[in-house]
Design a protein around this motif. Sequence first.
Motif, mmCIF file in Angstrom:
data_model
loop_
_atom_site.group_PDB
_atom_site.id
_atom_site.type_symbol
_atom_site.label_atom_id
_atom_site.label_comp_id
_atom_site.label_asym_id
_atom_site.label_seq_id
_atom_site.Cartn_x
_atom_site.Cartn_y
_atom_site.Cartn_z
ATOM 1 N N LEU A 1 0.827 -1.206 0.000
ATOM 2 C CA LEU A 1 0.000 0.000 0.000
ATOM 3 C C LEU A 1 0.860 1.255 0.000
ATOM 4 C CD1 LEU A 1 -2.948 -0.652 2.496
ATOM 5 C CD2 LEU A 1 -3.129 -0.168 0.052
ATOM 6 N N LEU A 2 1.877 1.272 0.851
ATOM 7 C CA LEU A 2 2.717 2.455 0.993
ATOM 8 C C LEU A 2 3.524 2.742 -0.269
ATOM 9 C CD1 LEU A 2 4.022 1.783 4.611
ATOM 10 C CD2 LEU A 2 2.438 3.604 3.936
ATOM 11 N N LEU A 3 3.999 1.682 -0.925
ATOM 12 C CA LEU A 3 4.834 1.850 -2.119
ATOM 13 C C LEU A 3 4.011 1.777 -3.408
ATOM 14 C CD1 LEU A 3 7.919 -0.262 -0.952
ATOM 15 C CD2 LEU A 3 7.611 2.217 -0.854
ATOM 16 N N GLU A 4 2.691 1.591 -3.258
ATOM 17 C CA GLU A 4 1.744 1.654 -4.381
ATOM 18 C C GLU A 4 2.026 0.595 -5.438
ATOM 19 O OE1 GLU A 4 1.594 5.681 -5.786
ATOM 20 O OE2 GLU A 4 1.039 6.477 -3.841
ATOM 21 N N VAL A 5 2.252 -0.645 -4.975
ATOM 22 C CA VAL A 5 2.430 -1.781 -5.875
ATOM 23 C C VAL A 5 1.606 -2.951 -5.358
ATOM 24 C CG1 VAL A 5 4.736 -1.152 -6.689
ATOM 25 C CG2 VAL A 5 4.500 -2.519 -4.600
ATOM 26 N N GLU A 6 1.532 -4.002 -6.157
ATOM 27 C CA GLU A 6 0.921 -5.239 -5.701
ATOM 28 C C GLU A 6 1.903 -5.975 -4.788
ATOM 29 O OE1 GLU A 6 -2.199 -6.028 -6.424
ATOM 30 O OE2 GLU A 6 -2.413 -4.230 -7.667
ATOM 31 N N PRO A 7 1.414 -6.745 -3.804
ATOM 32 C CA PRO A 7 2.329 -7.499 -2.943
ATOM 33 C C PRO A 7 3.275 -8.414 -3.730
ATOM 34 C CG PRO A 7 0.146 -7.475 -1.975
ATOM 35 C CD PRO A 7 0.018 -6.863 -3.348
ATOM 36 N N GLU A 8 2.814 -8.910 -4.876
ATOM 37 C CA GLU A 8 3.666 -9.791 -5.691
ATOM 38 C C GLU A 8 4.962 -9.115 -6.125
ATOM 39 O OE1 GLU A 8 -0.583 -11.296 -6.304
ATOM 40 O OE2 GLU A 8 0.430 -9.366 -6.109
ATOM 41 N N ALA A 9 5.010 -7.792 -6.054
ATOM 42 C CA ALA A 9 6.240 -7.075 -6.413
ATOM 43 C C ALA A 9 7.398 -7.447 -5.497
ATOM 44 C CB ALA A 9 6.006 -5.567 -6.368
ATOM 45 N N PHE A 10 7.086 -7.991 -4.317
ATOM 46 C CA PHE A 10 8.129 -8.343 -3.353
ATOM 47 C C PHE A 10 8.504 -9.826 -3.412
ATOM 48 C CE2 PHE A 10 5.617 -4.946 -0.990
ATOM 49 C CZ PHE A 10 6.366 -3.918 -1.534
ATOM 50 N N ALA A 11 7.965 -10.547 -4.383
ATOM 51 C CA ALA A 11 8.309 -11.963 -4.526
ATOM 52 C C ALA A 11 9.675 -12.115 -5.180
ATOM 53 C CB ALA A 11 7.247 -12.682 -5.351
ATOM 54 N N ASP A 12 10.360 -13.200 -4.854
ATOM 55 C CA ASP A 12 11.685 -13.466 -5.420
ATOM 56 C C ASP A 12 11.577 -13.668 -6.928
ATOM 57 O OD1 ASP A 12 14.438 -13.974 -5.364
ATOM 58 O OD2 ASP A 12 14.087 -16.133 -5.330
ATOM 59 N N ARG A 13 12.520 -13.074 -7.675
ATOM 60 C CA ARG A 13 12.599 -13.288 -9.114
ATOM 61 C C ARG A 13 14.022 -12.992 -9.572
ATOM 62 N NH1 ARG A 13 9.245 -8.820 -8.418
ATOM 63 N NH2 ARG A 13 9.922 -6.838 -9.309
ATOM 64 N N PRO A 14 14.377 -13.438 -10.787
ATOM 65 C CA PRO A 14 15.771 -13.271 -11.230
ATOM 66 C C PRO A 14 16.202 -11.812 -11.237
ATOM 67 C CG PRO A 14 14.598 -14.791 -12.676
ATOM 68 C CD PRO A 14 13.571 -14.167 -11.774
ATOM 69 N N ALA A 15 17.463 -11.597 -10.924
ATOM 70 C CA ALA A 15 18.010 -10.241 -10.952
ATOM 71 C C ALA A 15 18.187 -9.774 -12.387
ATOM 72 C CB ALA A 15 19.355 -10.215 -10.219
ATOM 73 N N PHE A 16 18.258 -8.463 -12.585
ATOM 74 C CA PHE A 16 18.510 -7.901 -13.905
ATOM 75 C C PHE A 16 19.941 -8.214 -14.340
ATOM 76 C CE2 PHE A 16 15.126 -5.177 -12.237
ATOM 77 C CZ PHE A 16 14.249 -5.169 -13.312
ATOM 78 N N ASP A 17 20.106 -8.417 -15.628
ATOM 79 C CA ASP A 17 21.444 -8.585 -16.187
ATOM 80 C C ASP A 17 21.921 -7.209 -16.650
ATOM 81 O OD1 ASP A 17 23.782 -9.455 -17.315
ATOM 82 O OD2 ASP A 17 22.849 -10.293 -19.119
ATOM 83 N N VAL A 18 22.746 -6.576 -15.831
ATOM 84 C CA VAL A 18 23.220 -5.218 -16.127
ATOM 85 C C VAL A 18 24.549 -5.326 -16.875
ATOM 86 C CG1 VAL A 18 23.888 -2.989 -15.177
ATOM 87 C CG2 VAL A 18 22.058 -4.316 -14.090
ATOM 88 N N ILE A 19 24.499 -5.057 -18.185
ATOM 89 C CA ILE A 19 25.692 -5.170 -19.036
ATOM 90 C C ILE A 19 26.515 -3.883 -18.974
ATOM 91 C CG2 ILE A 19 26.473 -5.521 -21.423
ATOM 92 C CD1 ILE A 19 23.866 -7.139 -21.833
ATOM 93 N N LEU A 20 25.837 -2.765 -18.823
ATOM 94 C CA LEU A 20 26.507 -1.477 -18.626
ATOM 95 C C LEU A 20 25.790 -0.757 -17.510
ATOM 96 C CD1 LEU A 20 28.610 0.687 -19.579
ATOM 97 C CD2 LEU A 20 26.796 1.614 -21.030
ATOM 98 N N ALA A 21 26.486 -0.523 -16.391
ATOM 99 C CA ALA A 21 25.878 0.178 -15.261
ATOM 100 C C ALA A 21 25.594 1.621 -15.645
ATOM 101 C CB ALA A 21 26.816 0.134 -14.055
#
Length: 376
Positions: free
Chosen positions: A73-93
């Motif tokens: 509610l506070l961050l204005e997203v669905e709770p599923e936003a906090f579920a584990d998922r693969p990290a981004f592949d950052v090729i250039l920071a």
Amino acid sequence: MTRASPEAHDDLMAAARRTAPVFAGAQLVAMRELLGQSQADLAESLGISQSALSQAERGETTLSTANIALAALLLEVEPEAFADRPAFDVILAPQFRHLKRTPRREQLRAERFVQATAQVARGLREEVVFPDPFEYAHHIDPDLEIESAAEQVELAAARAREALKLAPDRPISEDLVDDLESGGITIVRDPETDRDIDAYSAIVDDLPIIVLDGGEESVWDRDNFNLAHELGHLVMHRGSERRPGTRTVEAQANRFAGAFLGPAPALESELPSELDWACYLDLKRTWGLSMAALARRAKDIGRIDEATYTRAMKQRSAFGWRRVEPGSTDRALPTPTHLSRASDLAGLSPDDIARRVLLPCDVVSRILGTQRPTLV
């Protein structure tokens, strides 16, 4: 921020219960940093200690179902936003030009924003056919001084034009955003970019992304240079693990921008051999380089000497042209369109996209941008 009552929302609590077994503190950190919130602020809003929140974010504990729902509610997203998922592949920071002047919180917010842009772009690519991501690379040692790297940088800029199917000797002044988007680069304009960040670029999940400042001080000629400068990072520094914002890296990207917008073979014959601001203003309108950048380009390709260039920069300051020079406000800002058009073609509102990619709707709206009404 006042404390909400998640227990009053049955669907929210049900989603939080589904999320609790796979809760990932790293996803909560990402969302908090995206919105520029400190750990202390969020802990206070959740009604827990900062130490307890820190443990949850590090993965040592988990939040209660009620606090997962409240965080959503506070961050204005669905709770599923906090579920584990693969990290981004950052090729250039993310490449920040003024790293030392940019507060750490703003750096983190910008890093999360570019990742959010990748999420939105990836979601829309499932619905709409986009140009293939821009992949051309011409690696240059980021520690190489510009005097030694100049020839390589000029070649990289010429080859980048080829890769984007642009004429080698023609101005691309007013079509630059369209040319870059058509070439597979995702561009957004963020109205909440920190005032010390003109623009930044990154490659996330193989998507090259450029974020432009959306502040009131933006002007078209500086934005043109910013776009070309960030393209230089995408081309020359892809995969680099060096710290962004170093003097040599920025000098290379600046030289690339001048060479990309004003190729030496075409521009050399048009540049005056003496300091001539009226001529620079005329060339600016054709080539899309600021007068300051044209003076620098004249120095780089030998049309004026170091002393003349130094005099030009002193005059520029004396005239009050450091931020806005003549001709800087006579043209509209370059406007990215691909993400907004894709959402229209897919029939998806910012709310629809936000639910799909698990981001706050406000962030998605910033990424899509506000388009001017059109009669075309």
